[in-house]
Design an enzyme around this catalytic site. Sequence first.
Site, PDB file in Angstrom:
ATOM      1  N   SER A  48     -13.901  -8.212  -2.997  1.00  0.00           N
ATOM      2  CA  SER A  48     -13.295  -7.868  -4.276  1.00  0.00           C
ATOM      3  C   SER A  48     -11.941  -8.514  -4.519  1.00  0.00           C
ATOM      4  O   SER A  48     -11.515  -8.646  -5.668  1.00  0.00           O
ATOM      5  CB  SER A  48     -13.156  -6.348  -4.395  1.00  0.00           C
ATOM      6  OG  SER A  48     -12.374  -5.830  -3.338  1.00  0.00           O
ATOM      7  N   ASP A  99      -4.885  -0.158  -7.996  1.00  0.00           N
ATOM      8  CA  ASP A  99      -5.659   1.043  -7.686  1.00  0.00           C
ATOM      9  C   ASP A  99      -5.333   1.410  -6.233  1.00  0.00           C
ATOM     10  O   ASP A  99      -4.368   0.910  -5.668  1.00  0.00           O
ATOM     11  CB  ASP A  99      -7.163   0.848  -7.948  1.00  0.00           C
ATOM     12  CG  ASP A  99      -7.776  -0.298  -7.145  1.00  0.00           C
ATOM     13  OD1 ASP A  99      -7.210  -0.670  -6.089  1.00  0.00           O
ATOM     14  OD2 ASP A  99      -8.824  -0.824  -7.561  1.00  0.00           O
ATOM     15  N   HIS A 117      -6.488  -2.223  -4.203  1.00  0.00           N
ATOM     16  CA  HIS A 117      -6.201  -3.602  -4.588  1.00  0.00           C
ATOM     17  C   HIS A 117      -4.778  -3.766  -5.112  1.00  0.00           C
ATOM     18  O   HIS A 117      -4.326  -2.965  -5.930  1.00  0.00           O
ATOM     19  CB  HIS A 117      -7.185  -4.064  -5.671  1.00  0.00           C
ATOM     20  CG  HIS A 117      -8.613  -3.947  -5.277  1.00  0.00           C
ATOM     21  ND1 HIS A 117      -9.382  -2.829  -5.566  1.00  0.00           N
ATOM     22  CD2 HIS A 117      -9.416  -4.798  -4.587  1.00  0.00           C
ATOM     23  CE1 HIS A 117     -10.597  -3.005  -5.077  1.00  0.00           C
ATOM     24  NE2 HIS A 117     -10.640  -4.183  -4.469  1.00  0.00           N
TER      25      HIS A 117
END
Length: 382
Positions: free
Chosen positions: A64, A356, A359
């Site tokens: 991600s 978040d 990340h």
Amino acid sequence: MGTTARKMIRSCSQWRLLIAVSIMASAVSGRDLNQTTATDKEMKVQGGISRRPLVTALIVFGDSIVDPGNNNNLPDTRMKANHAPYGKDFTNHVATGRFSNALLPSDIIAQRLNLKPLLQPWLNVEHTPEDLLTGVSFASGATGFDPLTPQLVRVFTMDQELEFFDAYRRQLVSIAGEPEASRIISNAFFFVCAGTDDFANTYFMSPYRAGDYDIPSYVSLLVSGAESFLRNASARGARKMAFTGMPPIGCVPSQRTIGGGTRRRCEARRNYAALMYNKALQELINKLNGEPGFGTLVVYFDIYDIIEELAVHGDRYGFTEMTHGCCGSGLIEVTMLCDTRYMGVCDDVDKHVFFDSYHPTQRAYEIIVDHMFKNYVPLMHL
């Protein structure tokens, strides 16, 4: 973990976005989902000085941290960032699928290499031929080197990412011919960022691995997967590859919440695992680089120290919040839990190291990429 122990361990589809992102698009096109306000001319000419690309293309694999939207249309996974507040500070506030308030490290790297303002996903946007000539990202959020990791969350495996690369190469041949396709790939910057989800999710947060593997044996499993990937990428023509280590997993907000006790300290066992993996990965890379006939220069990119610095001493960089994400409570929200339909978002994202609970923010990513270009990119002799 004590200083002595730490010193012993650490050594650490489709088609069309714009290469020169223009302003002529409708709000619903795949082109819009990945445009920025910068044009190719603005990026390559600054102060009247033209800047030539340092490489032919940027080719990215991983999770991600570098997935700009390949997971968007996966029907059975919740590991997506194609909803607000992701993209909060992106052009037109569009949630492209990037796990960030705006850009990812792969986008910033593409800019620093003078290639283009954004690195597009392989899937879910329509590319122009020019887009493909300068590279794409095949990364899939939440994947890893343990085959079980992508299986648990139903995302693409690292082997599937290599299969996407094979399809990409065929497209290059159809656009430019075999000799030019080979030249582009052999002079491309390959960047790999994966492994964190294996420990953070599969090992420490599921019941499927910890009972059968202690940390050293699980590190061996991951390094074996990394070696397989490196050999397969080398066989496909990669000649210069950056390979990141793990960050201090225990200092990520969600891991502080889960394992850091009432004071949410950095969780030592997770950081120990990351350091052990990083040491083993460096040994693997040194072995491969010294192996006759391997044919690829692999450079280890240590991101542990700079992310630990941001997560513990971010005030030195102007951050005021290092232990909570910007989304919701900042304790645990990520992917589907980080959603503006259910919760708010902080007012000043640039004061947060993390967007978040997992990340970093774009501002933190910029500092991390600065660190990479100062300390490791010169070793690649671009």
